[in-house]
Design a protein around this motif. Structure first.
Motif, PDB file in Angstrom:
ATOM      1  N   ASP A 188       0.823  -1.209   0.000  1.00  0.00           N
ATOM      2  CA  ASP A 188       0.000   0.000   0.000  1.00  0.00           C
ATOM      3  C   ASP A 188       0.855   1.256   0.000  1.00  0.00           C
ATOM      4  O   ASP A 188       0.568   2.235  -0.716  1.00  0.00           O
ATOM      5  CB  ASP A 188      -0.929   0.003   1.219  1.00  0.00           C
ATOM      6  CG  ASP A 188      -2.002  -1.062   1.125  1.00  0.00           C
ATOM      7  OD1 ASP A 188      -2.572  -1.405   2.181  1.00  0.00           O
ATOM      8  OD2 ASP A 188      -2.268  -1.542   0.010  1.00  0.00           O
ATOM      9  N   LEU A 189       1.896   1.276   0.815  1.00  0.00           N
ATOM     10  CA  LEU A 189       2.761   2.453   0.888  1.00  0.00           C
ATOM     11  C   LEU A 189       3.501   2.674  -0.419  1.00  0.00           C
ATOM     12  O   LEU A 189       3.691   3.824  -0.862  1.00  0.00           O
ATOM     13  CB  LEU A 189       3.744   2.292   2.047  1.00  0.00           C
ATOM     14  CG  LEU A 189       3.143   2.350   3.454  1.00  0.00           C
ATOM     15  CD1 LEU A 189       4.198   2.050   4.508  1.00  0.00           C
ATOM     16  CD2 LEU A 189       2.511   3.708   3.711  1.00  0.00           C
ATOM     17  N   TYR A 190       3.906   1.577  -1.066  1.00  0.00           N
ATOM     18  CA  TYR A 190       4.580   1.747  -2.354  1.00  0.00           C
ATOM     19  C   TYR A 190       3.612   2.290  -3.409  1.00  0.00           C
ATOM     20  O   TYR A 190       3.976   3.161  -4.216  1.00  0.00           O
ATOM     21  CB  TYR A 190       5.172   0.413  -2.826  1.00  0.00           C
ATOM     22  CG  TYR A 190       5.710   0.491  -4.233  1.00  0.00           C
ATOM     23  CD1 TYR A 190       5.021  -0.108  -5.286  1.00  0.00           C
ATOM     24  CD2 TYR A 190       6.874   1.192  -4.513  1.00  0.00           C
ATOM     25  CE1 TYR A 190       5.495  -0.023  -6.578  1.00  0.00           C
ATOM     26  CE2 TYR A 190       7.355   1.296  -5.825  1.00  0.00           C
ATOM     27  CZ  TYR A 190       6.661   0.688  -6.847  1.00  0.00           C
ATOM     28  OH  TYR A 190       7.130   0.795  -8.134  1.00  0.00           O
ATOM     29  N   ALA A 191       2.398   1.760  -3.417  1.00  0.00           N
ATOM     30  CA  ALA A 191       1.411   2.256  -4.389  1.00  0.00           C
ATOM     31  C   ALA A 191       1.125   3.732  -4.163  1.00  0.00           C
ATOM     32  O   ALA A 191       0.967   4.500  -5.124  1.00  0.00           O
ATOM     33  CB  ALA A 191       0.137   1.429  -4.291  1.00  0.00           C
ATOM     34  N   GLU A 192       1.078   4.156  -2.906  1.00  0.00           N
ATOM     35  CA  GLU A 192       0.848   5.569  -2.602  1.00  0.00           C
ATOM     36  C   GLU A 192       2.026   6.419  -3.080  1.00  0.00           C
ATOM     37  O   GLU A 192       1.836   7.488  -3.659  1.00  0.00           O
ATOM     38  CB  GLU A 192       0.644   5.740  -1.098  1.00  0.00           C
ATOM     39  CG  GLU A 192       0.468   7.179  -0.669  1.00  0.00           C
ATOM     40  CD  GLU A 192       0.395   7.312   0.838  1.00  0.00           C
ATOM     41  OE1 GLU A 192       0.306   6.277   1.511  1.00  0.00           O
ATOM     42  OE2 GLU A 192       0.447   8.449   1.327  1.00  0.00           O
ATOM     43  N   TRP A 193       3.243   5.931  -2.837  1.00  0.00           N
ATOM     44  CA  TRP A 193       4.421   6.684  -3.283  1.00  0.00           C
ATOM     45  C   TRP A 193       4.486   6.770  -4.797  1.00  0.00           C
ATOM     46  O   TRP A 193       4.768   7.816  -5.373  1.00  0.00           O
ATOM     47  CB  TRP A 193       5.669   5.985  -2.728  1.00  0.00           C
ATOM     48  CG  TRP A 193       6.953   6.651  -3.118  1.00  0.00           C
ATOM     49  CD1 TRP A 193       7.575   7.672  -2.485  1.00  0.00           C
ATOM     50  CD2 TRP A 193       7.765   6.321  -4.268  1.00  0.00           C
ATOM     51  NE1 TRP A 193       8.735   8.013  -3.157  1.00  0.00           N
ATOM     52  CE2 TRP A 193       8.869   7.197  -4.258  1.00  0.00           C
ATOM     53  CE3 TRP A 193       7.661   5.381  -5.280  1.00  0.00           C
ATOM     54  CZ2 TRP A 193       9.866   7.163  -5.230  1.00  0.00           C
ATOM     55  CZ3 TRP A 193       8.642   5.342  -6.257  1.00  0.00           C
ATOM     56  CH2 TRP A 193       9.731   6.216  -6.229  1.00  0.00           C
ATOM     57  N   ARG A 194       4.186   5.673  -5.469  1.00  0.00           N
ATOM     58  CA  ARG A 194       4.243   5.653  -6.921  1.00  0.00           C
ATOM     59  C   ARG A 194       3.189   6.564  -7.538  1.00  0.00           C
ATOM     60  O   ARG A 194       3.410   7.159  -8.607  1.00  0.00           O
ATOM     61  CB  ARG A 194       4.046   4.223  -7.423  1.00  0.00           C
ATOM     62  CG  ARG A 194       4.234   4.056  -8.933  1.00  0.00           C
ATOM     63  CD  ARG A 194       3.923   2.640  -9.351  1.00  0.00           C
ATOM     64  NE  ARG A 194       2.559   2.286  -8.982  1.00  0.00           N
ATOM     65  CZ  ARG A 194       2.045   1.071  -9.129  1.00  0.00           C
ATOM     66  NH1 ARG A 194       2.806   0.093  -9.607  1.00  0.00           N
ATOM     67  NH2 ARG A 194       0.811   0.822  -8.784  1.00  0.00           N
ATOM     68  N   GLY A 195       2.030   6.699  -6.864  1.00  0.00           N
ATOM     69  CA  GLY A 195       0.979   7.559  -7.390  1.00  0.00           C
ATOM     70  C   GLY A 195       1.359   9.026  -7.429  1.00  0.00           C
ATOM     71  O   GLY A 195       0.708   9.817  -8.115  1.00  0.00           O
ATOM     72  N   ARG A 196       2.407   9.409  -6.700  1.00  0.00           N
ATOM     73  CA  ARG A 196       2.835  10.804  -6.693  1.00  0.00           C
ATOM     74  C   ARG A 196       3.875  11.104  -7.771  1.00  0.00           C
ATOM     75  O   ARG A 196       4.362  12.227  -7.866  1.00  0.00           O
ATOM     76  CB  ARG A 196       3.414  11.157  -5.314  1.00  0.00           C
ATOM     77  CG  ARG A 196       2.396  11.096  -4.197  1.00  0.00           C
ATOM     78  CD  ARG A 196       2.899  11.814  -2.968  1.00  0.00           C
ATOM     79  NE  ARG A 196       4.033  11.137  -2.359  1.00  0.00           N
ATOM     80  CZ  ARG A 196       3.936  10.246  -1.374  1.00  0.00           C
ATOM     81  NH1 ARG A 196       2.738   9.943  -0.896  1.00  0.00           N
ATOM     82  NH2 ARG A 196       5.008   9.678  -0.860  1.00  0.00           N
ATOM     83  N   LEU A 197       4.227  10.108  -8.565  1.00  0.00           N
ATOM     84  CA  LEU A 197       5.181  10.336  -9.640  1.00  0.00           C
ATOM     85  C   LEU A 197       4.521  11.098 -10.789  1.00  0.00           C
ATOM     86  O   LEU A 197       3.307  11.056 -10.995  1.00  0.00           O
ATOM     87  CB  LEU A 197       5.733   8.993 -10.139  1.00  0.00           C
ATOM     88  CG  LEU A 197       6.492   8.162  -9.090  1.00  0.00           C
ATOM     89  CD1 LEU A 197       6.990   6.875  -9.727  1.00  0.00           C
ATOM     90  CD2 LEU A 197       7.658   8.946  -8.506  1.00  0.00           C
ATOM     91  N   SER A 198       5.313  11.788 -11.545  1.00  0.00           N
ATOM     92  CA  SER A 198       4.795  12.677 -12.583  1.00  0.00           C
ATOM     93  C   SER A 198       4.268  11.991 -13.833  1.00  0.00           C
ATOM     94  O   SER A 198       3.362  12.516 -14.469  1.00  0.00           O
ATOM     95  CB  SER A 198       5.881  13.687 -12.977  1.00  0.00           C
ATOM     96  OG  SER A 198       7.051  13.006 -13.420  1.00  0.00           O
ATOM     97  N   PRO A 199       4.796  10.846 -14.274  1.00  0.00           N
ATOM     98  CA  PRO A 199       4.275  10.255 -15.522  1.00  0.00           C
ATOM     99  C   PRO A 199       2.772   9.986 -15.450  1.00  0.00           C
ATOM    100  O   PRO A 199       2.235   9.600 -14.417  1.00  0.00           O
ATOM    101  CB  PRO A 199       5.068   8.944 -15.653  1.00  0.00           C
ATOM    102  CG  PRO A 199       6.331   9.203 -14.920  1.00  0.00           C
ATOM    103  CD  PRO A 199       5.939  10.085 -13.765  1.00  0.00           C
ATOM    104  N   THR A 200       2.101  10.208 -16.557  1.00  0.00           N
ATOM    105  CA  THR A 200       0.658  10.015 -16.606  1.00  0.00           C
ATOM    106  C   THR A 200       0.316   8.535 -16.500  1.00  0.00           C
ATOM    107  O   THR A 200       0.942   7.684 -17.154  1.00  0.00           O
ATOM    108  CB  THR A 200       0.101  10.571 -17.923  1.00  0.00           C
ATOM    109  OG1 THR A 200       0.444  11.944 -18.014  1.00  0.00           O
ATOM    110  CG2 THR A 200      -1.403  10.404 -17.994  1.00  0.00           C
TER     111      THR A 200
END
Length: 511
Positions: A120-132
């Motif tokens: 869950d924490l990784y998915a949250e962190w990845r969701g803040r990345l800039s690529p669409t």
């Protein structure tokens, strides 16, 4: 220093969104306008004490707060954070999985997160990345809403003046079904009214509403903890849905409605550019016909119309409509004056006198005004169009004020007549002679209260003597009683008339 506790109204909303709508902690945080850690802490406390939804009716706000915060709960200990940048880079290698990386993380940090929390924490962190990232919208999950930038002119038939009508656009996430409506403004009343009509047109409610950070719906635009207008949140609670605003300056969060706005402008408003409209109803009729045609047209890439896709995917999974549509209500914060009244739109409404000079929350609908203090309703009034004006409930008044308010000129004369005809005549003269009726009213009350000390017989005699000598005031009657002049015999008619005789000079002699 510990943070300030949330109002129990927001805690109840967290429980409702979790147990009724089945929302995740992230979505609840966005809908209520608090951090996800706060959501998790309140849900944990509620689980420990066995509170779900609905909250038992015997638990008011004060009892709910005591139950959640007594005894104190132990906060979740902090855990070592993984190096998300390295983990993200390692996942690009062939054969590397999150499970493998988690096992390596736990080998170095035995007290670290469990596997599910790690994911869950990784998915949250990845969701803040800039690529669409392409978004998937489950059927019945999201309704995207916004206003079109283009307006339509409506002509006043009487004056010829034109007025710009705003165009509201809504789109469902899974089927792309479009709804459009013209309104005079982008204010809160029109904004909520469009939502009510949208749900009625679709015949159901989605589990989320994704909106822009417009002032009518969002009071505080924030990426992490947006503030939702209370009336807007109340509407969402009425329909059993949740408001999740898009992030500030992130139009991709609501890409569905951005595309729908473009489609409405090209396929509806462009076709209406040569037509003239003389009322908002005529404009909405034309928009409704073109929206029906738009939803019936096959989409190029899918080969199926929006309406057919809606019937196949979403209609059956939408939440049912409530028995009654939402009645628009505004919330205001007012401070009660020393006269235990609050002012709303130029009219004054009473609250219990003990709440004078306190902050009152007012819920105003088209027909009623409900007043709340500390989350508890303390008064309810029928809304009055009179401005200025006053609405006072007798039970809100102190006993002394209530007794005074019960006195009217009619009752005053009735009480005076019960004492005697002279008293009634004197008080009637007081009400007529004084420059302001309130002055005569108070003087009459004073004369009636003299009965307590002197009795009705003496007061009647004093009033008779006051009428005879022309002393028509409270002070004169009181003086007559104090000096026992009411006990003296009155002069006869023969004694009152001047005597005529040749030896009597008369008053003219002294001029």
């Amino acid at each position: 220093m510990p943070g300030q506790r949330l109002p129990m109204r927001q805690v109840r909303e967290v429980l409702r969104l979790k147990h009724v709508c089945g929302q995740s902690g992230h979505r609840i945080a966005a809908a209520v306008g608090i951090s996800r850690y706060t959501v998790a802490e309140y849900l944990r406390r509620a689980t420990v004490v066995g509170i779900t939804w609905p909250v038992p009716p015997e638990l008011d706000d004060a009892a709910l707060e005591r139950k959640l915060f007594t005894p104190p709960f132990v906060a979740e200990p902090t855990r070592p954070q993984p190096e998300w940048t390295r983990i993200h880079a390692e996942l690009r290698r062939p054969g590397v999985t999150l499970l493998l990386l988690w096992e390596e993380y736990r080998a170095g940090q035995p007290d670290g997160y469990g596997y599910s929390r790690f994911c869950d924490l990784y998915a949250e962190w990845r969701g803040r990345l800039s690529p669409t990232m392409r978004q998937a919208h489950p059927a019945g999950e999201r309704l995207f809403v916004d206003y079109a930038g283009q307006t339509v002119a409506v002509i006043d038939a009487a004056t010829g003046a034109t007025r710009a009508a705003q165009i509201f656009v809504a789109a469902l996430g899974a089927s792309n079904l479009v709804y459009a409506e013209a309104r005079w403004s982008q204010g809160l009343a029109d904004w909520i009214g469009c939502h009510v009509n949208t749900f009625a047109a679709f015949g159901g409610v989605t589990r989320q509403i994704v909106c822009d950070n417009l002032k009518a719906g969002v009071t505080a635009a924030c990426r992490y903890e947006p503030g939702i207008n209370r009336s807007y949140a109340e509407m969402a609670a009425h329909y059993g849905t949740a408001v999740v605003p898009a992030r500030v300056r992130r139009p991709r969060d609501k890409a569905k409605v951005e595309v729908a706005v473009q489609v409405v402008q090209r396929w509806i408003l462009a076709r209406l550019r040569h037509r003239r409209f003389f009322s908002l109803a005529d404009l909405n009729g034309a928009i409704r016909d073109l929206v029906t045609d738009l939803n019936a047209r096959p989409m190029r890439h899918l080969g199926i119309s929006r309406q057919a896709l809606f019937e196949r995917l979403e209609r059956a999974v939408l939440l049912p409509l409530p028995a009654e549509p939402y009645a628009y209500a505004e919330w205001h914060r007012c401070r009660a004056g020393l006269d235990y009244h609050i002012e709303l739109h130029g009219h004054f409404y009473s609250v219990p006198y003990r709440l004078a000079r306190t902050v009152i929350e007012a819920r105003v609908t088209e027909a009623t005004v409900e007043l709340f203090h500390g989350g508890t309703r303390v008064a309810s009034h029928a809304r009055s169009p009179q401005c200025p004006g006053q609405t006072t409930t007798p039970g809100h008044m102190p006993s002394a004020h209530r007794r005074h308010a019960e006195w009217t000129p009619t009752r005053l004369l009735q009480e005076a007549a019960a004492i005697g005809p002279a008293t009634a005549e004197l008080i009637k003269a007081l009400l007529a002679d004084k420059p302001h009726p309130e002055q005569g009213f108070r003087a009459g009350l004073g004369i009636l209260r003299l009965v307590r000390g002197y009795g009705p017989t003496r007061v009647e005699a004093a009033c008779r003597r006051g009428l005879d000598i022309g002393a028509r005031s409270y002070g004169s009657v009181q003086s007559i009683l104090r000096n026992n002049l009411d006990r003296l015999p009155t002069q006869s008619a023969s004694e009152e008339k001047p005597q005529l005789h040749s030896n009597i000079r008369g008053s003219r002699y002294y001029h």
